[in-house]
Design a protein around this motif. Sequence first.
Motif, PDB file in Angstrom:
ATOM      1  N   GLN A 185      -9.175   7.157   0.482  1.00 61.42           N
ATOM      2  CA  GLN A 185      -9.407   6.621  -0.871  1.00 61.42           C
ATOM      3  C   GLN A 185      -8.882   5.195  -0.991  1.00 61.42           C
ATOM      4  O   GLN A 185      -9.517   4.347  -1.615  1.00 61.42           O
ATOM      5  CB  GLN A 185      -8.726   7.521  -1.912  1.00 61.42           C
ATOM      6  CG  GLN A 185      -9.419   8.852  -2.132  1.00 61.42           C
ATOM      7  CD  GLN A 185      -8.598   9.781  -3.016  1.00 61.42           C
ATOM      8  OE1 GLN A 185      -7.367   9.868  -2.888  1.00 61.42           O
ATOM      9  NE2 GLN A 185      -9.259  10.463  -3.932  1.00 61.42           N
ATOM     10  N   TYR A 186      -7.738   4.949  -0.373  1.00 65.68           N
ATOM     11  CA  TYR A 186      -7.162   3.601  -0.456  1.00 65.68           C
ATOM     12  C   TYR A 186      -8.042   2.600   0.293  1.00 65.68           C
ATOM     13  O   TYR A 186      -8.275   1.485  -0.175  1.00 65.68           O
ATOM     14  CB  TYR A 186      -5.734   3.580   0.100  1.00 65.68           C
ATOM     15  CG  TYR A 186      -4.938   2.398  -0.427  1.00 65.68           C
ATOM     16  CD1 TYR A 186      -4.380   2.436  -1.697  1.00 65.68           C
ATOM     17  CD2 TYR A 186      -4.781   1.243   0.330  1.00 65.68           C
ATOM     18  CE1 TYR A 186      -3.678   1.353  -2.204  1.00 65.68           C
ATOM     19  CE2 TYR A 186      -4.074   0.156  -0.166  1.00 65.68           C
ATOM     20  CZ  TYR A 186      -3.526   0.218  -1.436  1.00 65.68           C
ATOM     21  OH  TYR A 186      -2.842  -0.867  -1.921  1.00 65.68           O
ATOM     22  N   GLN A 230       0.785  -1.242   0.000  1.00 64.09           N
ATOM     23  CA  GLN A 230       0.000   0.000   0.000  1.00 64.09           C
ATOM     24  C   GLN A 230       0.817   1.293   0.000  1.00 64.09           C
ATOM     25  O   GLN A 230       0.407   2.257  -0.670  1.00 64.09           O
ATOM     26  CB  GLN A 230      -1.032   0.011   1.115  1.00 64.09           C
ATOM     27  CG  GLN A 230      -0.515   0.089   2.519  1.00 64.09           C
ATOM     28  CD  GLN A 230      -1.652   0.206   3.510  1.00 64.09           C
ATOM     29  OE1 GLN A 230      -2.447   1.128   3.445  1.00 64.09           O
ATOM     30  NE2 GLN A 230      -1.738  -0.736   4.427  1.00 64.09           N
ATOM     31  N   LYS A 286      -0.262   3.878  -2.879  1.00 62.86           N
ATOM     32  CA  LYS A 286      -0.817   5.189  -2.505  1.00 62.86           C
ATOM     33  C   LYS A 286      -0.094   6.305  -3.255  1.00 62.86           C
ATOM     34  O   LYS A 286      -0.729   7.241  -3.741  1.00 62.86           O
ATOM     35  CB  LYS A 286      -0.695   5.405  -0.997  1.00 62.86           C
ATOM     36  CG  LYS A 286      -1.767   4.724  -0.178  1.00 62.86           C
ATOM     37  CD  LYS A 286      -1.540   5.025   1.294  1.00 62.86           C
ATOM     38  CE  LYS A 286      -2.490   4.227   2.166  1.00 62.86           C
ATOM     39  NZ  LYS A 286      -2.179   4.389   3.588  1.00 62.86           N
ATOM     40  N   GLN A 339     -11.266   2.834   0.712  1.00 62.42           N
ATOM     41  CA  GLN A 339     -12.444   2.613  -0.133  1.00 62.42           C
ATOM     42  C   GLN A 339     -12.139   1.648  -1.268  1.00 62.42           C
ATOM     43  O   GLN A 339     -12.949   0.789  -1.608  1.00 62.42           O
ATOM     44  CB  GLN A 339     -12.946   3.954  -0.704  1.00 62.42           C
ATOM     45  CG  GLN A 339     -13.592   4.868   0.322  1.00 62.42           C
ATOM     46  CD  GLN A 339     -14.772   4.216   1.034  1.00 62.42           C
ATOM     47  OE1 GLN A 339     -15.625   3.594   0.410  1.00 62.42           O
ATOM     48  NE2 GLN A 339     -14.804   4.339   2.343  1.00 62.42           N
ATOM     49  N   MET A 340     -10.947   1.780  -1.845  1.00 59.48           N
ATOM     50  CA  MET A 340     -10.539   0.883  -2.923  1.00 59.48           C
ATOM     51  C   MET A 340     -10.447  -0.554  -2.407  1.00 59.48           C
ATOM     52  O   MET A 340     -10.903  -1.499  -3.056  1.00 59.48           O
ATOM     53  CB  MET A 340      -9.193   1.340  -3.499  1.00 59.48           C
ATOM     54  CG  MET A 340      -8.709   0.543  -4.702  1.00 59.48           C
ATOM     55  SD  MET A 340      -7.810  -0.968  -4.254  1.00 59.48           S
ATOM     56  CE  MET A 340      -6.301  -0.296  -3.588  1.00 59.48           C
ATOM     57  N   PHE A 388      -0.804   5.931  -7.297  1.00 69.04           N
ATOM     58  CA  PHE A 388      -2.141   6.333  -7.739  1.00 69.04           C
ATOM     59  C   PHE A 388      -2.633   7.610  -7.057  1.00 69.04           C
ATOM     60  O   PHE A 388      -3.762   8.017  -7.261  1.00 69.04           O
ATOM     61  CB  PHE A 388      -3.131   5.191  -7.509  1.00 69.04           C
ATOM     62  CG  PHE A 388      -2.751   3.917  -8.213  1.00 69.04           C
ATOM     63  CD1 PHE A 388      -2.571   3.893  -9.585  1.00 69.04           C
ATOM     64  CD2 PHE A 388      -2.532   2.742  -7.501  1.00 69.04           C
ATOM     65  CE1 PHE A 388      -2.202   2.724 -10.242  1.00 69.04           C
ATOM     66  CE2 PHE A 388      -2.166   1.567  -8.148  1.00 69.04           C
ATOM     67  CZ  PHE A 388      -1.999   1.560  -9.520  1.00 69.04           C
ATOM     68  N   GLN A 389      -1.766   8.191  -6.217  1.00 66.61           N
ATOM     69  CA  GLN A 389      -2.081   9.435  -5.495  1.00 66.61           C
ATOM     70  C   GLN A 389      -3.378   9.311  -4.691  1.00 66.61           C
ATOM     71  O   GLN A 389      -4.256  10.184  -4.755  1.00 66.61           O
ATOM     72  CB  GLN A 389      -2.127  10.619  -6.470  1.00 66.61           C
ATOM     73  CG  GLN A 389      -0.799  10.857  -7.169  1.00 66.61           C
ATOM     74  CD  GLN A 389      -0.816  12.058  -8.079  1.00 66.61           C
ATOM     75  OE1 GLN A 389      -1.843  12.390  -8.670  1.00 66.61           O
ATOM     76  NE2 GLN A 389       0.318  12.723  -8.212  1.00 66.61           N
ATOM     77  N   TYR A 390      -3.475   8.214  -3.952  1.00 69.80           N
ATOM     78  CA  TYR A 390      -4.638   7.971  -3.098  1.00 69.80           C
ATOM     79  C   TYR A 390      -4.365   8.492  -1.689  1.00 69.80           C
ATOM     80  O   TYR A 390      -3.275   8.314  -1.147  1.00 69.80           O
ATOM     81  CB  TYR A 390      -4.923   6.467  -2.974  1.00 69.80           C
ATOM     82  CG  TYR A 390      -5.671   5.840  -4.125  1.00 69.80           C
ATOM     83  CD1 TYR A 390      -6.465   6.574  -4.978  1.00 69.80           C
ATOM     84  CD2 TYR A 390      -5.592   4.457  -4.332  1.00 69.80           C
ATOM     85  CE1 TYR A 390      -7.164   5.973  -6.018  1.00 69.80           C
ATOM     86  CE2 TYR A 390      -6.282   3.847  -5.371  1.00 69.80           C
ATOM     87  CZ  TYR A 390      -7.060   4.610  -6.211  1.00 69.80           C
ATOM     88  OH  TYR A 390      -7.741   4.013  -7.230  1.00 69.80           O
ATOM     89  N   SER A 391      -5.382   9.090  -1.084  1.00 64.68           N
ATOM     90  CA  SER A 391      -5.320   9.409   0.346  1.00 64.68           C
ATOM     91  C   SER A 391      -5.581   8.103   1.105  1.00 64.68           C
ATOM     92  O   SER A 391      -5.985   7.092   0.503  1.00 64.68           O
ATOM     93  CB  SER A 391      -6.395  10.433   0.704  1.00 64.68           C
ATOM     94  OG  SER A 391      -7.686   9.857   0.528  1.00 64.68           O
ATOM     95  N   ASP A 392      -5.385   8.125   2.420  1.00 69.33           N
ATOM     96  CA  ASP A 392      -5.684   6.937   3.236  1.00 69.33           C
ATOM     97  C   ASP A 392      -7.142   6.529   3.057  1.00 69.33           C
ATOM     98  O   ASP A 392      -7.454   5.342   2.923  1.00 69.33           O
ATOM     99  CB  ASP A 392      -5.418   7.224   4.721  1.00 69.33           C
ATOM    100  CG  ASP A 392      -3.937   7.320   5.037  1.00 69.33           C
ATOM    101  OD1 ASP A 392      -3.114   6.910   4.192  1.00 69.33           O
ATOM    102  OD2 ASP A 392      -3.601   7.811   6.127  1.00 69.33           O
TER     103      ASP A 392
END
Length: 199
Positions: A181-182, A168, A172, A184-185, A175-179
């Motif tokens: 967003q990750y 992760q 993160k 949720q994914m 894909f430039q995901y916040s905690d």
Amino acid sequence: MAVKDSQTEQQIKDAARKLFFTEGRFNATTQEIADAAGVNRTLVNYYFRSRDLLFDQILREARATMDMRLEMAMSTETSFRKKIEHFIDIFMEQAFTYPYLDTYMVTRINEDVEKQNEIITDLKKTERLKNFLRDIEAEIKKGTIEKMEPVQFLISLISLLSHPVVIQPLFKKLFQYSDRQYKQMLLARKEIILKMLFK
């Protein structure tokens, strides 16, 4: 000699668990653990003798809790698919609580042959693994799962769950995901995994 206080002992374990498995600070020192627990460093050594023994204890407790919950989920009188859904839910819940636990386990297993043997011995002592493989085989015969070796199904299930958790930090950033967003994914993966594993 001072009498050990279970509340202080638990306070130290909770602080260490947060540092190690929630924040991924595997190299946290005894002093950092003491600071996080709000106690004197000598108390950490008094209760646990060393940082490594404390680490081993909280790891054992985390594994025991996970094993107990998985045992309960897999022994319920419900369909195999529902059992796998429960398995995924429990795995995800632990991954959100302790995002670095799997990373530590993989690291420790790869560098410590004794730890590999300990885990293998634990698995061999329980009937759960054998029963689970038998359940998979029964589902293959029913046609709810593609024909394959039961071990392949188990490896696919674990891999689909654990890889995105272990990797992760990289994903993160990639894909430039916040905690949030990750998370949720990861939650969305439940249905994807079920569709991949079942017909």
